[in-house]
Motif scaffolding. Structure first.
Motif, PDB file in Angstrom:
ATOM      1  N   UNK B  68      -1.201  -3.552 -11.058  1.00 26.45           N
ATOM      2  CA  UNK B  68      -1.775  -4.106  -9.826  1.00 26.45           C
ATOM      3  C   UNK B  68      -2.066  -3.037  -8.793  1.00 26.45           C
ATOM      4  N   UNK B  69      -2.659  -1.940  -9.230  1.00 28.02           N
ATOM      5  CA  UNK B  69      -3.025  -0.888  -8.279  1.00 28.02           C
ATOM      6  C   UNK B  69      -4.230  -1.333  -7.463  1.00 28.02           C
ATOM      7  N   UNK B  70      -4.383  -0.749  -6.290  1.00 28.95           N
ATOM      8  CA  UNK B  70      -5.502  -1.078  -5.411  1.00 28.95           C
ATOM      9  C   UNK B  70      -6.625  -0.066  -5.652  1.00 28.95           C
ATOM     10  N   UNK B  71      -7.749  -0.554  -6.165  1.00 26.72           N
ATOM     11  CA  UNK B  71      -8.831   0.370  -6.486  1.00 26.72           C
ATOM     12  C   UNK B  71      -9.673   0.682  -5.260  1.00 26.72           C
ATOM     13  N   UNK B 232      -7.324   6.456   3.888  1.00 26.31           N
ATOM     14  CA  UNK B 232      -7.341   4.998   3.972  1.00 26.31           C
ATOM     15  C   UNK B 232      -5.946   4.393   3.852  1.00 26.31           C
ATOM     16  N   UNK B 235      -5.010   1.154   5.870  1.00 21.46           N
ATOM     17  CA  UNK B 235      -5.707  -0.049   5.405  1.00 21.46           C
ATOM     18  C   UNK B 235      -5.138  -0.540   4.075  1.00 21.46           C
ATOM     19  N   UNK B 236      -4.816   0.408   3.199  1.00 21.69           N
ATOM     20  CA  UNK B 236      -4.260   0.022   1.896  1.00 21.69           C
ATOM     21  C   UNK B 236      -2.907  -0.653   2.062  1.00 21.69           C
ATOM     22  N   UNK B 239      -3.421  -4.077   3.288  1.00 22.63           N
ATOM     23  CA  UNK B 239      -3.925  -4.929   2.203  1.00 22.63           C
ATOM     24  C   UNK B 239      -2.773  -5.346   1.294  1.00 22.63           C
ATOM     25  N   UNK B 241       0.092  -6.119   2.171  1.00 19.14           N
ATOM     26  CA  UNK B 241       1.040  -6.867   3.009  1.00 19.14           C
ATOM     27  C   UNK B 241       2.196  -6.009   3.494  1.00 19.14           C
ATOM     28  N   UNK B 243       3.937  -3.806   2.013  1.00 19.93           N
ATOM     29  CA  UNK B 243       5.012  -3.510   1.058  1.00 19.93           C
ATOM     30  C   UNK B 243       4.855  -2.152   0.382  1.00 19.93           C
ATOM     31  N   UNK B 406       0.307   7.569   9.826  1.00 16.86           N
ATOM     32  CA  UNK B 406       0.179   7.155   8.423  1.00 16.86           C
ATOM     33  C   UNK B 406       1.593   6.953   7.895  1.00 16.86           C
TER      34      UNK B 406
END
Lengths: 657, 657
Positions: B68-71, B232, B235-236, B239, B241, B243, B406
């Motif tokens: 479930x990585x964020x692309x 980013x 923002x990540x 996204x 939540x 965690x 960050x």
């Protein structure tokens, strides 16, 4: 309830609201934002990346797989000689003007467009007709508001209105000097400062760099992927066993150093394109599958209509448009129809899609015909796909420059038999008689046409013939030196440079206009935005929502998600610590078409509810039945009405013992 | 026969033969070849593009989907300040030397490596031990051969051999000046000319350009995708939540202006990377799924072994390596194991895969630990994946530079309660008493530590306290001006900069080494090359071969190909006008694992044969049965031995009435 009607137009389209949503959900954001950003550069976040990947996957299926195109992946960095040959170094430029006091740089055609459009809008308002706000750039508008109070509307004379409309209709047809004349004639100044602007100057849009450590090899970042196809033409043809027609295709990044990009994803300096180069016999541009698209109807805006100052489209079947010569040939018509089918399949509103033909001056000098698929959005009509017949230009210039033949050699079914008069020399005797002049004599005769050869033949039959060199010297020839005879030639191979039909897609523009076309707010609450993306491109197809993150739901969540994976359906789990309603609202904003809720009844009875995004209707059934239905919904083999027939509606109350 | 044994090692690996195959079948070719090419730039043709897409698709499944990585998809063009902050402008450079007579530019470490390796090889030959040819660059070898006859082998003293081996084992550990010393000490000259070379100089490997029309905004093409993730980060995190841990992932093009690239796809100026940035709590680098990989065994080459001048690997379970502190933490260990699993799944030979730890000087100054997955090939061991613990470096420097935090804000389960002495001022009285000095007094006391405050508190309790400013002035304070009391503080949020574990994949290098590992020639004919690519990455999974292009086969070809498509299997039809044997041989070179032949018996009996690429074994059965078996073979749920149990062998003769 599963069948409530959805009223998507309850609230007018609100661009600011959409942009807030896209920003909040990280569809995309200005690149280097924490460094203050750079105009025209954007990063895609998780949902934007995923939407883009899905559009690309569908593109690959619709074009590459369906037509057995040959896919390529060529380099972005390109040595300068390639773009010198292609003409980009000399001509790939836009006209820019400078604010004479501040030095601010503006794109000349955009300046003319923005100023005249604003004046027309102001005129409309003064006439009490202002139906639509002027379609200006958002940032420019804000700035203007900050700088000064809104000016009172000004009515223009009717003749001026007509003139402005005429200019705007053929804006893409003006040269740089003509744009300069327009600025002077209509007193167009920089709207931010009211300062006069300079004469338009050309600015090359390619990013320049240097290859290797010596600094001696200039290079450019490609502004399109096309040259990478053309340079590999011989290899592609060989890979295709020498057969034509065929197409190559490439999806990749390209770069244009835009002068002053201000239009979000619609005008960027770095973008992903998908390009097809379809190679055809210049003498036969029919397409084997044209019959399949003959009846597709398109809104066409041809060059004659525009040159007459109008933007009135005509709805027409592709077959008729080709038959009547409006679209130049079948292959071009075939691709226009296929482009239409692709765009509407991924969710572009067909009522806001038109095909505009390039006008005379607008089209590249070598092109035979060119059409843009334009999609209407909040900034007006935007070119999203170009489709040009580039003729033999590219292959010819690269071939001429490199000496590498980029041609098709085709075995003729029936050899072409020709007869012609042919001279044969008795070289030994000729040499003895004329010494070093004998070569010149052979050249003179070799260059003679049929008539001259027949005359020479006649003279030789008389015993002696005289030929004259370019320096005036005369040579007397006799039949022992040469004979002229009629011979038969058989040509079994035809060589030709193929023509290229090029459909070229700007994926970022398509993605952005799709987001505009998909966005609406729920009738009961304007704050509740929805992106009605079709399942085929939606970033996530199915959201699995357990009542909570408690362990008792874990086995069911894993079961459902692995069964969906096996069925090829991409799902995500949202077990975050917030109400089911809020989780669904978040996923409405992300465009997730279907939701599955697992609650205590699921644990006890193995049932599950299925929610549809647009209607918010819910159905219920045994877990495996619901998985089967949602799989078909995602694959598009059934729609929501059919789903409602297969599963009972869910009223929001479920019995739990 | 379906069970013949395959002897893939009958002929020794022949690089020239592989390269000829890859060129002939257009896996890839020098970019701009018809313009003479540019070193380090390559285009991928249809099979190469397809192989690359399949590797990427499998990578996405193995890493992004599985975890479930964020692309992300961020821009290549990057404004200079970003790389100034990251350190690339100052430090992303290689050392180059110039041939003092010709000006030719060479990379210093490669020069040392090539010359010393060649001397060692010559020594081995002189000692009669030459088992392996020296692993030099192919082009350099050819050139050397052209220039002069091969030199006679020269034996070196044992001490010199040991010294050379020591230098080579830690080559990546030398600084530029040290490389210069090595050149002088060992009399290393340009092997092409025998000329001396200059002192090493740094050459920055980033391609530079300029953004916008004014020329005032320098930019670079990114040399890695990583900075786009870091910028980013906020923002990540949102996204996700809020965690942690989580990972972002990106697949995209990067650029390095290599000094003198000569090693084909192994060293290029433009390449596709796949990068993961996994964000973890610096105080807890455990990984939730470490248990799944604990027993995976890897060949490790740690820094101590290399620094001692050896390259001897140790086979070890990942769990043990982490427990013994050889690999710094669980998360790093987890990714090393996952990298191993990915590479071997797509076909890399596990016996030719090792993990090499960076040595002290080699590692970036901020990194905690770094391992490269190195794959052995005809040029030696090549880094194909890097896996570094970059600590908090990147996020910290960008945060410091931009002022944008960050960081992770984490709600503490149990608030941290602390007590400390705290001064409270009676600001009104203080102002009246000291005027503008009252601010300075508050600052002095505000900067006091616990001990100083306690002393001050004691003095105040006595009635008067004296404090001294930095300029020597004294202020006398009384209890009406301030009180010092012990207060309780409760901290319920913990803020920290996460650490980053970065697995970074060079896809071109993986692709090329995979092609080397997959290539062999058939025992009976060295000209018949085969690429034994696993089905998961093979460009085409199934080839459909009708006996001829005759119309009677068309319905069957369409039926089989549409049934395969529905089963999710990508097939191609080859009905070209050549024998079935030749068509299969061509597809052995393209790595197509399975073939289906349709002949007259198919038309009459609805049977079809299935051929396996490596064994050339053939099975036969009813069309639908064969489709079911080949689908499972492609999906990897069964292997060829199981297929042989499900379908009868085909002996090459089929009854046709």
């Amino acid at each position: 309830m599963s069948n409530i009607t959805v009223k998507k137009t309850a609230h007018p389209f609100d661009k600011a609201r959409l942009e807030a949503l896209l920003n909040r959900r990280f569809f995309y954001a200005p690149a280097f934002e924490i460094y203050g950003g750079v105009a025209g550069l954007y990063d895609y976040g998780p949902p934007g990346s995923s939407l883009q990947s899905n559009i690309i996957a569908e593109w690959r299926k619709h074009f590459i797989v369906e037509e057995h195109m040959l896919e390529l992946d060529t380099t972005i960095m390109t040595p300068a000689p390639v773009f010198e040959t292609s003409g980009h170094v000399a001509r790939f430029a836009d006209w820019m003007v400078k604010d004479l006091k501040t030095g601010e740089v503006l794109r000349a055609d955009h300046l003319v467009k923005n100023v005249l459009s604003a004046r027309l809008a102001s005129d409309q308002e003064a006439r009490g007709l202002a139906a639509q706000p002027p379609k200006e750039d958002e940032k420019a508008k804000k700035k203007a508001k900050k700088d000064k109070a809104k000016a009172a509307p000004v009515q223009l004379p009717d003749a001026v209105v007509a003139e402005y409309q005429h200019v705007l209709a053929q804006l893409d047809n003006y040269s740089g000097p003509e744009l300069g004349q327009l600025c002077r004639k209509h007193k167009i100044t920089n709207p931010d400062t009211d300062n006069e602007v300079s004469e338009p100057q050309q600015f090359n849009l390619m990013f320049a760099s240097s290859i290797g450590p010596t600094g001696q090899h200039p290079g450019y970042l490609r502004p399109e992927t096309a040259q990478g196809h053309f340079l590999n033409f011989s290899r592609l043809l060989e890979f295709n066993n020498g057969r034509v027609p065929f197409a190559s295709a490439q999806i990749g990044r390209s770069f244009r150093n835009e002068i002053s990009p201000r239009a979000g994803l619609l005008r960027v300096r770095e973008f992903t394109m998908a390009e097809i180069e379809h190679y055809v016999d210049p003498e036969d541009k029919r397409h084997a599958r044209f019959g399949e698209v003959r009846d597709v109807e398109l809104d066409l805006l041809d060059r004659h209509v525009q040159e007459a100052g109008s933007t009135q489209v005509t709805r027409m079947r592709v077959g008729d448009a080709v038959a009547r010569g409006i679209i130049a040939n079948e292959t071009l018509g075939y691709f226009l129809a296929r482009i239409y089918m692709f765009l509407t399949k991924i969710g572009i509103n067909p009522a806001r899609l038109r095909f505009r033909q390039h006008m005379g001056n607008e089209m590249a000098h070598y092109a035979t015909d060119c059409w843009d698929a334009e999609i209407e959005n909040s900034t007006g009509w935007t070119e999203c796909v170009g489709c040009a017949d580039r003729a033999a230009y590219d292959l010819s210039v690269h071939s001429a420059k490199t000496g590498h033949p980029l041609i098709v050699r085709e075995a003729l079914k029936e050899p072409i038999v020709t007869e012609k008069e042919t001279a044969e020399f008795n070289k030994k005797t000729l040499g003895k008689t004329f010494g070093k002049d004998s070569a010149a004599i052979q050249t003179i005769i070799g260059e003679m046409d049929e008539t001259q050869l027949l005359k020479l033949k006649g003279e030789l039959a008389q015993g002696i013939a005289t030929i004259v060199a370019s320096d005036g010297r005369e040579f007397k020839l006799t039949p022992d030196l040469l004979t002229i005879e009629r011979k038969t030639f058989k040509q079994s191979i035809r060589e030709y440079t193929p023509n290229v039909i090029e459909p070229s897609f700007g994926l970022g523009r398509i993605l952005y206009t799709l987001l505009e076309h998909s966005f609406w707010s729920r009738e009961q609450d304007v704050e509740r935005g929805v992106l009605s993306l079709p399942a085929v491109v939606a970033p996530t197809k199915v959201l699995i929502v357990p009542l909570s993150a408690k362990e008792e739901f874990t086995p069911l969540v894993q079961e459902v998600s692995s069964k969906l994976r096996r069925a090829g359906v991409f799902s995500r789990v949202d077990d975050s610590n917030t109400s089911i309603g809020k989780r669904y609202a978040r996923n409405d904003e992300l465009g997730t078409p279907f939701g599955l809720t697992l609650d205590f009844a699921s644990v006890q009875n193995r049932t599950m509810t299925l929610r549809e995004r647009d209607t918010t209707g819910q159905l219920i059934g045994p877990i495996d039945d619901v998985i089967a239905v949602v799989t078909e919904l995602v694959q598009g083999t059934i729609g929501w009405p059919e789903a409602c027939e297969r599963l009972p509606a869910y009223d929001g109350v479920q019995a739990v013992d």
